[in-house]
Each structure stands twice: as C-alpha cells, then as structure tokens.
Design an enzyme around this catalytic site. Structure first.
Site, PDB file in Angstrom:
ATOM      1  N   LYS A 295       0.847  -1.203   0.000  1.00  0.00           N
ATOM      2  CA  LYS A 295       0.000   0.000   0.000  1.00  0.00           C
ATOM      3  C   LYS A 295       0.878   1.247   0.000  1.00  0.00           C
ATOM      4  CE  LYS A 295      -3.848  -2.450   1.948  1.00  0.00           C
ATOM      5  NZ  LYS A 295      -4.372  -3.211   3.032  1.00  0.00           N
TER       6      LYS A 295
ATOM      7  N   GLN B 230      -5.414  -2.305   9.066  1.00  0.00           N
ATOM      8  CA  GLN B 230      -5.131  -3.580   8.402  1.00  0.00           C
ATOM      9  C   GLN B 230      -5.746  -4.724   9.211  1.00  0.00           C
ATOM     10  OE1 GLN B 230      -3.446  -3.934   5.368  1.00  0.00           O
ATOM     11  NE2 GLN B 230      -4.192  -6.035   5.556  1.00  0.00           N
TER      12      GLN B 230
ATOM     13  N   ASP C 204     -11.567   1.626   3.209  1.00  0.00           N
ATOM     14  CA  ASP C 204     -11.883   0.209   2.994  1.00  0.00           C
ATOM     15  C   ASP C 204     -13.393   0.015   2.815  1.00  0.00           C
ATOM     16  OD1 ASP C 204      -9.766  -1.548   2.753  1.00  0.00           O
ATOM     17  OD2 ASP C 204      -9.483  -1.822   4.912  1.00  0.00           O
TER      18      ASP C 204
END
Ligand code: NAP
Length: 287
Positions: A51, A95, A118
């Site tokens: 990322k 994460q 997300d």
C-alpha cells in the site's frame, strides 16, 4: 477464451490515478492515507508495504502507524480519533485481521466514514446496500472494474457469487445487483452448489478453498472471476477455481495471481483520491 489481465488493467488505472493526483496537488491538496497495522503478521506486513509503495508510485502521501501486538484497544481508538481530526489525512485504513483481543466491531466504526477507504464502516456498508455510495470495498470494486475493462455486460445476466463475507461476497453481490445482474449468493450451506454455479453467466469465486470450483461447475461461455488467494502445498498462490478445467469452458477468466489482486490494490488508491476530493472540494461533483 480471453485471459483477464488484472495487472494490465491495474496499470492503466494507476496511470489515471497518478494523473488525477497531480491535478489535485496542483490545487494544493495531496491525498493522504494513514495505514494502521497492529502486530507483526507477515502477510499483513506485505500488504501494508504494498500500500505504501502504491501510494508513492501515484504521488499520494502515506503514513504508517505500527502498533505492538499487545496494544490496548483504547490506544488504537485514540490513534484513529487523532487521524480523524487531521485535515491532511483523507483516508484511514486498519489492516485486518486484528489480534484476537481487539474488537473489530468497535474499531472499524471509530473511523470517520468520510475517511473509511476500505468502506467497512456500517454507514458505508448501508450506503452500498441502497446504491448511493462513493467509497466501495476494494476487492468487489476491482472485480467490477475488470468486467468494465473487458466490456462484460452485467445487466440481465445470471451472476453467482460464491462466498458471503462482509468484505468480498456481500458487497460484490450488491454491486452486481446495482448493475442489474440477477444475483445468487452462495455460501457453505448452499445445497447443490454445482447446480447453482452452472447457471452463472458471471461466476465470482470468493471462498478460500483451492480447487473448490471444478470445470464441470462452469457454464459454457461463462465469465469466471477468481477472487481467492490460497497458498498451495508448494507455497504457490492459487485461487478457488481449477484454472485449466474452467478455462476450457469460460469465455473470460482471471488468473491467480495477476487477476483480482492488483485491482484490489489500485482501488484503495481510487478510494483515497475520492475521499480527498469529497473532503477538500465538497461542492464539486466527483466521478
Ligand atoms: P471468508 O471471510 O473466510 O469467507 C469465505 C466464504 O466462503 C464464507 O461466506 C463461507 O460461507 C464460504 N464458504 C466456505 N466454504 C464453502 C463451500 N464449501 N462452498 C461454498 N461457500 C463456502 O473469506 P474472504 O475474506 O471473503 O476471502 C475469500 C477469499 O478471497 C480468500 O481466499 C481470500 O484470501 C481472498 N481475498 C482476495 C482478495 C484479493 O485482493 N484478491 C481480497 C480479499 C480476499 P459461510 O458464510 O457459510 O461460512
């Protein structure tokens, strides 16, 4: 049979995102992503590094916050609240998976929905449900972008999604439904799975069981999208679909690796860019 080249499509998207990012920077805004990682799970570490690399490649700012495995939930929530208040951070990502002592259901809703790149916050999940959304979970969004890149029509076609997780299967089903697909969502209790998958014009496999989808479960001429990433006994990455058998019947098929994976990565950049635009130029209509 057409092999769907996720790397090539992702590269085109990245070039476009880099171009749009330069235009935003010229207006005084550098899109900023904060990635929080808790603990030292090796797979999570690889994802977070990727990322950061992708952000740097496209000109986005990224900041990493690495918290120890035993960090208290309060500490994580305090960090999220601090990032929520930062004007130069437009996207926040925690994460997953989190260590067992941390409650995902308390942590994800703490992220400002406008910064939830997300799209796992219940508010954004709800917006996807009603078809009024701008932040989309990255993997299903990546699948849709692949279908678009190959001119695959969804409207009116039978779409079967195997797997009903909150991060892949369910939002995938919704996105296909919003495109007017006739959607069936399968899971571990689905009876006669092969009978269902054989009716699919578009089959999306998102289970995590290597070899689950055999050639005889694929309709002649179907589009087969393999989301899964399983480690084979030799350590190689494989999907849910038996590639050679399915490729013999499919009109289009994604490989693993090189199919959905690169698109998931690129969609995080897209969401961060969208979030930055919405926060900095709320009066503009964003694509
Ligand atoms: P998950 O949360 O474990 O969900 C798996 C789903 O598969 C569940 O809904 C489960 O049903 C269903 N299932 C299990 N066994 C089944 C069977 N025999 N027949 C039909 N359905 C079955 O997994 P996930 O997080 O959605 O991930 C799925 C796969 O995608 C994994 O391989 C993961 O690594 C991969 N993935 C890839 C990307 C990418 O970028 N390519 C991104 C995310 C995930 P129940 O609900 O009934 O238990």
């Amino acid at each position: 049979m057409t092999l769907i080249d996720g790397r090539a499509v992702a590269a085109r998207h990245k070039a476009e995102i880099a171009r749009e990012t330069r235009a935003l920077v010229a207006r005084g805004v550098t899109p900023g992503l904060a990635v929080i990682i808790v603990g030292d799970d090796p797979a999570s570490r690889v994802y977070v590094n990727n990322k950061k690399k992708d952000c740097a490649h496209c000109g986005l700012l990224s900041e990493e916050y690495a918290l120890p495995d035993d960090c208290a939930q309060e500490e994580l929530l305090t960090l999220i609240h601090t990032l929520n208040r930062r004007a130069d951070i437009h996207g926040i990502l925690v994460q997953l998976p989190l260590p067992a002592h941390l409650d995902e259901k308390a942590v994800l809703p703490a992220i400002d929905p406008a910064k939830d790149v997300d799209a796992f916050h219940p508010y954004n999940v709800g917006r996807i449900m009603i078809g009024d959304f701008d932040l989309v979970p990255c993997t299903p969004a990546g699948v849709m972008a692949l279908l678009d890149a190959y001119g695959i029509e969804v409207r009116g076609r039978s779409c079967v999604v195997v797997g009903r997780s909150n991060i892949v299967g369910k939002p995938q089903a919704m996105l296909l439904l919003h495109r007017h697909g006739t959607v069936t969502l399968c899971h571990s209790r689905t009876e006669n799975l092969a009978d269902v998958t054989r009716r699919a014009d578009i089959l999306v496999a998102a289970v995590g069981k290597a070899g689950l989808i055999t050639g005889d479960m694929v309709k002649e001429g179907a589009v087969v999208i393999d989301v899964a990433m399983n480690r084979g006994p030799d350590g190689r990455l494989v999907g849910d679909v038996r590639f050679d058998e399915a490729a013999a019947r499919a009109s289009h098929i994604t490989p693993v690796p090189g199919g959905v994976g690169p698109m998931t990565r690129v969609m995080l950049l897209r969401n961060t860019l969208t979030a930055a635009r919405r926060q900095c130029f709320p009066d503009e209509v964003c694509p």
